[in-house]
Scaffold this active site. Sequence first.
Site, PDB file in Angstrom:
ATOM      1  N   THR B  20       0.842  -1.193   0.000  1.00  0.00           N
ATOM      2  CA  THR B  20       0.000   0.000   0.000  1.00  0.00           C
ATOM      3  C   THR B  20       0.877   1.242   0.000  1.00  0.00           C
ATOM      4  O   THR B  20       1.686   1.437   0.876  1.00  0.00           O
ATOM      5  CB  THR B  20      -0.873   0.035   1.267  1.00  0.00           C
ATOM      6  OG1 THR B  20      -1.608  -1.168   1.341  1.00  0.00           O
ATOM      7  CG2 THR B  20      -1.831   1.200   1.218  1.00  0.00           C
ATOM      8  N   LEU B  21       0.768   2.048  -1.013  1.00  0.00           N
ATOM      9  CA  LEU B  21       1.570   3.260  -1.088  1.00  0.00           C
ATOM     10  C   LEU B  21       0.760   4.495  -0.727  1.00  0.00           C
ATOM     11  O   LEU B  21       1.243   5.388  -0.066  1.00  0.00           O
ATOM     12  CB  LEU B  21       2.158   3.409  -2.500  1.00  0.00           C
ATOM     13  CG  LEU B  21       3.163   2.327  -2.878  1.00  0.00           C
ATOM     14  CD1 LEU B  21       3.490   2.424  -4.348  1.00  0.00           C
ATOM     15  CD2 LEU B  21       4.429   2.461  -2.056  1.00  0.00           C
TER      16      LEU B  21
END
Lengths: 273, 242
Positions: B20-21
């Site tokens: 998850t960025l």
Amino acid sequence: MGKAVIDVPPKGGFSFDLYKRNAMLSKDGVQLPPFTKTGTTIVGLIFQDGVILGADTRATSGSIVCDKNCEKIHYMAPNIYCCGAGTAADTEAVTDMVSSQLQLHRYHTGRESRVVTALTYLKRHLFSYQGHVSAALVLGGVDFTGPHLHTIYPHGSTDTLPYATMGSGSLAAMAIFESKYKEGLTRDEGVQLVTEAICSGIFNDLGSGSNVDICVITKGNKEFLRNHLQPNPRTYVSPKEYSFTKKTEVLLTKITPLKEKVKVTEVGDAMEE
Amino acid sequence: MESTQANPGLLCSPEDSQRTLYPYVTGTSVVALKYKDGILMAADMGGSYGSTLRYKSVERMKPIGKHSLLGASGEISDFQELLKYLDELILYDNMWDDGNSLGPKEIHNYLTRVMYNRRNKFDPLWNSLVLGGVKKGQKYLGMVSMIGVNFEDNHVATGFGNHLARPILRDEWREDLSFEEGVKLLEKCMRVLLYRDRSAVNKLQIAKITEEGVTISQPYALRTFWGFSAFQNPTAGAEGSW
């Protein structure tokens, strides 16, 4: 004919000469010295008869409190005051400068200054510096057109509002205003609300602290309540005085008066004026 | 052999990262407080997709087991994932069939561990969670952030609520608020958030958890006031501003 570089004096506005040097330094890891920011809570509100401005009194330089009791409400004109947040030097300089400009303008027109005049001077100056003059201001005053309250952002935009907050503690103070403000407040209710809003900033924001300053401006009258509330007194003071033990023993005391080196003799005429 | 310390790009380069960025569909603040009989929690029903108000009926508060209520802000898909984990946890707990049930303190601890371990793997669940509950007369209200910071307090808020609601709660919260007073206080906070948080929507739910159980109210809207005389003609004295 060789290349003659004519030295033209700078026309004013921000000089970007050192920009390249600063960029190169920051790439090499050199940090900019932290400037004194006022990391602040400043508020203003319009009540029945005029304007009330409020501010906390903490000035920070990075994470150090460098001034525990500074003055953030600046004088602009007898009927106009301005609270400043952001870089302390910028707010001081800009309000001082516009205050002088307003005085000259008063001499020129022969009339009391209007709040919109101060507003226009400030926003024109700040816009021309494209946000590099980091001054966020709450300007309030009463002139012949009535009470006015404005906020001015570092890039030069302005808002005209019935109640306003600026600075790092602005959200904490705005929470109080949004839940408790109503129109037609009396002077005491207004001062109470402003004090509550500043206290909310003082106790909930780390960049604000110490005391509450208030300024009440009405038609023809102003009250500057410096340190109206001091909710952070120094409660513990050590009963013992500071005493430093004498480290070296005194063996001998001898006083030798310095001899006069030059003997002055009055010869000839006294010097002419 | 290249050292990963000298070149952290080897560990997690954006191209082959499955982590998850950034969050995509997000919920805004949750505000909760302890009152006389239990916990009151409020959250609006908006799911924003960046700066678009994409979903307007997202329930961001869910009951967990018999004794707890979970509210979440941040990425909605990660919240749904968490609900799946918690479902499994409660299922296993029920399967023991031993008369004991997981209380809010236990769920809070479980959530803290999950969030912290995900953060250590550089794959966080992008949420700020509020966990409240009552078990055997003991009221409990705690919070877990996406990096695993957890604490317990008499009133908590996530996101913008920290800046706007917490000052009000610090001033006006008292030990035994009645239900009506608690709701009024929560509505005060939610109203300020509605005025000043750009991702807030005027459709909220208030959830209550007591020893008896959980009730989540029907969605409703708050009354707002825009009738200040200064708003009628703001540039009356200052042409060019607004």
